[in-house]
Enzyme design. Structure first.
Site, short mmCIF file in Angstrom:
data_model
loop_
_atom_site.label_atom_id
_atom_site.label_comp_id
_atom_site.label_asym_id
_atom_site.label_seq_id
_atom_site.Cartn_x
_atom_site.Cartn_y
_atom_site.Cartn_z
N ASP A 74 0.83 -1.20 0.00
CA ASP A 74 0.00 0.00 0.00
C ASP A 74 0.86 1.26 0.00
O ASP A 74 1.54 1.57 0.98
CB ASP A 74 -0.91 0.00 1.23
CG ASP A 74 -1.97 1.09 1.17
OD1 ASP A 74 -2.04 1.80 0.14
OD2 ASP A 74 -2.73 1.23 2.14
N ASP A 255 -1.72 5.18 -6.39
CA ASP A 255 -2.06 4.43 -5.18
C ASP A 255 -2.28 2.95 -5.49
O ASP A 255 -3.21 2.59 -6.20
CB ASP A 255 -3.32 5.02 -4.55
CG ASP A 255 -3.72 4.33 -3.26
OD1 ASP A 255 -2.83 3.86 -2.54
OD2 ASP A 255 -4.93 4.27 -2.98
#
Length: 386
Positions: A74, A255
């Protein structure tokens, strides 16, 4: 370091809802100054999604003797933690610090305690005293053991108690400080998810880049100065559909924790109207006919002084995985979705995993920049296949 794609049935919450919840969470987190404890009440409720839609998972070893955990990669968060699936195993190298740690996400949360321990990312890359959260309570992370947070360190600030003002060095920070990396950067190579809900199709390089994973040259652009995108791996870009500009130059983020390509509501509306797509209630995605797909034009992303083309096939959700997200076999679903806010918010797009699958990406924290390059998958015709 190889990693795999994990696609989970979305259940009662579809991919778009999960990605929009994450986008809202990121904005709220930035407004709270990155404070993971303050944000919790406004960002998460127990009725939110209980599963990740699509995730990239990497094996990590913790402790001595080591235990292997499967963690989500992440770039939109920076705390590393375990305990969502496999319970944490205390070994001789584990040090309990007495700090409580808590982080909320768009589709879940975790709360527990901090330990310092050995963490091995790859052969020859073992961090001796990495801060790791051990979940005592968590939700929203079915099928994985936790998160490997590789975003900016600022995102860890305020995630602990009683030392509520402290920031926690990330795995990259510590690996760099311990002299384990040649440079303070992260190279990520994705490829389209393929024909299986679980496939090994990526590689992450700590402290450098892998020249075998891209074509041509890597072009860099500075991290954006615009808030709140500058809290994350933020860049400035404009977007055009064919010859029609749908989003003027503005700030957003790259992202790995977001599945789709999210655009500001006004840009999304232009894209939908121009393509003739309609919203599918079951998946939340835009859907088009085969005839409309045959006429679909490329999306162009102007980043720095370089234009990156997202070809029509790359705008499709992999048709072989339609039923894994609650869709219809043989349908054509698009991966472009509404971010949930109009442009001008300071976070007007999120280039998620379906975008990153077509380009090589480098997060060069040491020089405050992000780089992109084309790959052999940039123009690949795979998502439209059955």
């Amino acid at each position: 370091m190889p990693f795999s794609t994990l696609t989970n049935q979305a259940g009662g919450t579809n991919l778009v809802q999960m990605d929009q919840a994450r986008a809202k969470a990121l904005r709220t987190r930035a407004q709270a100054g990155g404070n993971g404890l303050v944000q919790g009440g406004s960002m998460f409720s127990p009725q939110a999604s209980q599963s990740s839609g699509v995730s990239y998972v990497v094996p990590v070893l913790i402790g001595d003797p080591p235990t292997q955990y499967s963690l989500l990669i992440d770039t939109g968060s920076s705390n590393t933690w375990v305990g969502a699936g496999r319970n944490f195993t205390i070994t001789d190298t584990t040090v309990v610090t007495g700090e409580v740690v808590s982080v909320t996400y768009g589709s879940g949360y975790f709360s527990g305690f901090e330990v310092l321990d050995k963490l091995t990312l790859a052969s020859g890359l073992t961090i001796e005293n990495q801060s790791i959260g051990v979940a005592e309570m968590c939700s929203g992370f079915d099928g994985v053991d936790g998160i490997l947070g590789v975003g900016p360190q600022d995102l860890t600030c305020g995630t602990q108690l009683p030392n509520a003002t402290a920031c926690v060095p990330t795995v990259i920070d510590n690996a760099w400080a311990e002299g384990l990396l040649k440079s303070d950067e992260l190279g990520i190579a994705f490829s389209p998810a393929g024909r299986s809900a679980y496939s090994r199709n990526g590689e992450i390089t700590f402290g450098g880049i892998d020249s075998s994973k891209y074509t041509g040259s890597i072009d860099y652009t500075p991290l954006t100065n615009t808030t709140p995108a500058n809290m994350f791996v933020g860049i400035d870009q404009s977007v055009s559909y064919g010859n029609t500009k749908i989003l003027s130059t503005t700030a957003g983020i790259v992202d790995t924790g977001t599945t789709l390509l999210l655009l500001a509501t006004d840009a999304f509306n232009v894209y939908q109207n121009t393509t003739g797509a309609v919203l599918d209630e079951a998946t939340g995605l835009l859907t088009i006919t085969q005839e409309q797909y045959n006429k679909l034009e490329s999306l162009y992303f102007d980043i720095g002084n370089v234009t990156y083309e997202l070809v029509p096939d790359a705008q499709l959700w992999p048709r072989t995985l339609n039923e894994d997200i609650g869709g219809e076999k043989g349908a054509y679903y698009l991966i472009v979705s509404d971010s949930g806010t109009k442009s001008g918010s300071g976070l007007d797009f999120i280039n998620g995993m379906t975008w990153l699958e077509r380009f090589y990406a480098v997060y060069d924290a040491g020089n405050g920049r992000v780089g992109f390059a084309t790959t052999r998958h940039t123009r690949e015709q795979s998502n439209g296949l059955r």
